[in-house]
Design a protein around this motif. Structure first.
Motif, PDB file in Angstrom:
ATOM      1  N   GLN A 461       0.843  -1.207   0.000  1.00 14.34           N
ATOM      2  CA  GLN A 461       0.000   0.000   0.000  1.00 14.34           C
ATOM      3  C   GLN A 461       0.874   1.251   0.000  1.00 14.34           C
ATOM      4  O   GLN A 461       1.948   1.267   0.578  1.00 14.34           O
ATOM      5  N   HIS A 462       0.411   2.284  -0.680  1.00 11.29           N
ATOM      6  CA  HIS A 462       1.212   3.507  -0.846  1.00 11.29           C
ATOM      7  C   HIS A 462       0.340   4.746  -0.647  1.00 11.29           C
ATOM      8  O   HIS A 462       0.249   5.597  -1.529  1.00 11.29           O
ATOM      9  N   MET A 463      -0.353   4.836   0.444  1.00 12.23           N
ATOM     10  CA  MET A 463      -1.222   5.960   0.788  1.00 12.23           C
ATOM     11  C   MET A 463      -2.352   6.193  -0.216  1.00 12.23           C
ATOM     12  O   MET A 463      -3.497   5.945   0.056  1.00 12.23           O
ATOM     13  N   TRP A 464      -2.024   6.668  -1.442  1.00 14.93           N
ATOM     14  CA  TRP A 464      -3.101   7.000  -2.387  1.00 14.93           C
ATOM     15  C   TRP A 464      -3.381   5.901  -3.412  1.00 14.93           C
ATOM     16  O   TRP A 464      -4.240   6.021  -4.244  1.00 14.93           O
ATOM     17  N   TYR A 465      -2.579   4.842  -3.370  1.00 15.52           N
ATOM     18  CA  TYR A 465      -2.878   3.703  -4.255  1.00 15.52           C
ATOM     19  C   TYR A 465      -2.351   2.407  -3.645  1.00 15.52           C
ATOM     20  O   TYR A 465      -1.567   2.423  -2.695  1.00 15.52           O
ATOM     21  N   LEU A 466      -2.819   1.292  -4.219  1.00 18.25           N
ATOM     22  CA  LEU A 466      -2.350  -0.022  -3.787  1.00 18.25           C
ATOM     23  C   LEU A 466      -1.619  -0.658  -4.963  1.00 18.25           C
ATOM     24  O   LEU A 466      -1.940  -0.360  -6.117  1.00 18.25           O
ATOM     25  N   LYS A 467      -0.647  -1.521  -4.662  1.00 12.96           N
ATOM     26  CA  LYS A 467       0.002  -2.259  -5.744  1.00 12.96           C
ATOM     27  C   LYS A 467      -0.475  -3.706  -5.691  1.00 12.96           C
ATOM     28  O   LYS A 467      -0.659  -4.259  -4.596  1.00 12.96           O
ATOM     29  N   GLY A 468      -0.668  -4.298  -6.874  1.00 13.33           N
ATOM     30  CA  GLY A 468      -1.188  -5.657  -6.864  1.00 13.33           C
ATOM     31  C   GLY A 468      -0.580  -6.540  -7.930  1.00 13.33           C
ATOM     32  O   GLY A 468       0.236  -6.097  -8.740  1.00 13.33           O
ATOM     33  N   LYS A 469      -0.969  -7.837  -7.877  1.00  8.76           N
ATOM     34  CA  LYS A 469      -0.533  -8.833  -8.868  1.00  8.76           C
ATOM     35  C   LYS A 469      -1.755  -9.554  -9.394  1.00  8.76           C
ATOM     36  O   LYS A 469      -2.650  -9.895  -8.611  1.00  8.76           O
ATOM     37  N   ILE A 470      -1.739  -9.812 -10.699  1.00  6.39           N
ATOM     38  CA  ILE A 470      -2.897 -10.498 -11.287  1.00  6.39           C
ATOM     39  C   ILE A 470      -2.989 -11.932 -10.775  1.00  6.39           C
ATOM     40  O   ILE A 470      -1.993 -12.641 -10.729  1.00  6.39           O
ATOM     41  N   LEU A 471      -4.185 -12.338 -10.394  1.00  5.93           N
ATOM     42  CA  LEU A 471      -4.378 -13.713  -9.937  1.00  5.93           C
ATOM     43  C   LEU A 471      -4.853 -14.604 -11.060  1.00  5.93           C
ATOM     44  O   LEU A 471      -4.252 -15.543 -11.463  1.00  5.93           O
ATOM     45  N   LYS A 472      -6.077 -14.247 -11.576  1.00  3.75           N
ATOM     46  CA  LYS A 472      -6.543 -15.024 -12.729  1.00  3.75           C
ATOM     47  C   LYS A 472      -7.325 -14.112 -13.659  1.00  3.75           C
ATOM     48  O   LYS A 472      -7.759 -13.041 -13.244  1.00  3.75           O
ATOM     49  N   GLN A 473      -7.483 -14.576 -14.894  1.00  2.63           N
ATOM     50  CA  GLN A 473      -8.147 -13.710 -15.883  1.00  2.63           C
ATOM     51  C   GLN A 473      -9.429 -14.330 -16.379  1.00  2.63           C
ATOM     52  O   GLN A 473      -9.542 -15.525 -16.407  1.00  2.63           O
TER      53      GLN A 473
END
Ligand code: 5AD
Ligand code: SF4
Length: 473
Positions: A461-473
């Motif tokens: 988490q970065h205060m104004w946004y979150l970072k993520g990874k794709i799980l499934k499509q």
């Protein structure tokens, strides 16, 4: 004249201006101030202009039309408009561009007077009730080279079928009602947007169906007071036609939830006093309705709320939140808060902080009270000095920011459904999207994921946004 014929008439003006513009490829720039309703109005203005042959530019200096869609909810918008008008004087002298100003601020007589006196080179002034008549105003300004002032004090009708040029191909706003009957004592909106009137269920549903066909995934229903949709019509026995069982806000939500292709539904703004059980039930039961609900608090103190004419107490607000949390799984809340309302004491302000501490909002839109000419609160003698207002604002901001960090940490490690909106503005290699709770998520992924709802694991988490990874499509 019937609204339908009035729109037809304007379409004739669109054709006439288009004819005038043939082979010229003229340009327009537009500056929109204020809320999402105004942004939606601007999309209609852009739609009309583009049908008239204008091409959008971000550079006012090269525009043949410079258009402003104004807001008057707080004072800073006025300063911004006058600053921009001042800058345009030279541009107008050089290239003779048309300057047009519309929207809420133009419904205020002291503002139009000031424009006439101090910015006489303005060509067109139009209000909230005459937006649909912009093609006619423009045609007359171009052909007859005269100044146009087209502001009405009577409530505008509902005009369907105006051209529209939407900002996004993924998320669309749909206005469901105009005006406001609440008269919160600080607020200018009821005076500039008139009384509440709802669009007909059929028109709204058909618009959303068309948006779904065009590939839109997220719909935001707009109104000053969305959860009193059709209330005035029922109270005053104004005939309206039910369509697909829609005769209230809750039934409207349910009908939209059934439209194939639409994956997310949001709405702003509801009023806590009108948050009935049928709406809570609809939110809980409809899978497409986002569980982030905007619930404007304004103040956490019962006496201040009474003076604001909000019609609920601190306890009633907190009870409503409790009820909603119990009935709606995964509920998150956002809110609006005003600090420094006339007469607000230190202890009364503490009540606002208390509610913020208790509710733990996902997002808080914070405002410093701004005096609005013609509203009851402007006449209260005990106005709060600017310095104190700012100090209270900073204290609230500090509390809110500490909560955001704490709240963001809860996301890390969870799996979120994200609607992918496009490439990240700051990093071309990353995609950006939003969670159900409207948090921005940045992640690596292929462009063909844009406009899809996908599952993402949040990694940081970065205060104004979150970072993520794709799980499934
Ligand atoms: N001063 C400060 N904030 C205001 N709002 C409305 N009127 C005023 C005012 N006079 C805020 C309210 C409202 C939001 C759209 O703007 O919080 O919910
Ligand atoms: Fe203004 Fe209150 Fe109406 Fe909202 S509900 S537009 S704050 S008067």
């Amino acid at each position: 004249m019937e609204a339908e014929n009035e729109v037809k008439e304007q379409k004739e003006y669109i054709k006439k201006v288009k004819e005038k513009n043939k082979d010229l490829r003229p340009k327009y720039s537009i500056l929109t101030m204020g809320c999402q309703l105004n942004e939606n109005d601007s999309e209609k203005l852009c739609g009309m202009l583009e049908e008239m042959g204008y091409i959008r530019t971000d550079n006012p200096k090269e525009a043949d039309i410079n258009l402003f869609n104004t807001c008057c909810v707080r004072e800073n918008a006025e300063e911004k408009l006058f600053g921009k008008l001042g800058e345009l004087k030279k541009v107008k002298e050089q290239n003779g561009c048309i300057i047009a100003i519309g929207g809420c601020m133009m419904q205020e007589k002291h503002i139009t007077k000031k424009i006439k006196e101090s910015y006489p080179y303005t060509d067109i002034v139009f209000g909230t009730h005459t937006l649909y008549r912009f093609p006619e105003d423009l045609y007359k300004a171009l052909k007859e080279k005269k100044k146009i002032e087209d502001v009405l004090d009577v409530d505008g009708k509902i005009y369907e079928d105006l051209p529209i040029k939407r900002e996004s191909g993924i998320k669309a706003s749909v206005t469901i009602m105009n005006g406001c009957n609440n008269f919160c004592t600080y607020c200018i909106v009821p005076y500039v947007r008139g009384r509440e009137r709802s669009r007909m269920p059929k028109d709204i549903i058909q618009e959303v169906e068309e948006l779904a066909k065009a590939g839109y995934k997220e719909i935001t229903l707009l109104g000053q007071n969305v959860n009193s949709y059709l209330r005035v019509e029922k109270e005053k026995n104004i005939p309206f036609e039910e369509y697909e069982g829609v005769n209230s806000f809750a039934t409207l939500l349910r009908a939209i939830n059934k439209i194939n292709g639409i994956e997310r539904i949001r709405f702003v703004s509801p009023h806590p006093k009108d948050f009935t059980d049928d709406v809570i039930k609809a939110i809980a039961e409809c899978n497409k309705i986002c569980k982030l609900i905007h619930l404007p608090l304004q103040s956490g103190n019962t006496k201040v709320l009474k003076e604001m004419n909000r019609k609920y107490t601190k306890e009633q607000y907190l009870n409503l939140v409790e009820k909603m949390k119990n009935k709606i799984p995964n509920l998150t809340l956002s809110t609006d808060i005003i600090v420094g309302f006339p007469g607000e004491t230190e202890e009364e302000f503490e009540d606002t902080l208390d509610v913020v501490r208790k509710v733990k909002f996902e997002q808080v839109y914070m405002f410093i009270y701004s005096r609005r000419v013609g509203t009851p609160a402007d006449k209260i003698e005990n106005q709060i000095p600017e310095e104190i207002k700012h100090k209270r604002f900073d204290r609230l901001k500090e509390l809110v920011e500490s909560q955001i960090e704490e709240n963001n940490n809860k996301y890390v490690g969870t799996i979120q459904k994200v609607l992918v909106e496009g490439k990240s503005k700051n990093n071309e290699d990353m995609l950006t999207g939003r969670t159900d709770s409207n948090k921005v998520v940045i992640f690596e992924g292929n462009e063909d994921l844009i406009n899809k709802l996908i599952e993402i694991k949040i990694v940081s988490q970065h205060m104004w946004y979150l970072k993520g990874k794709i799980l499934k499509q």
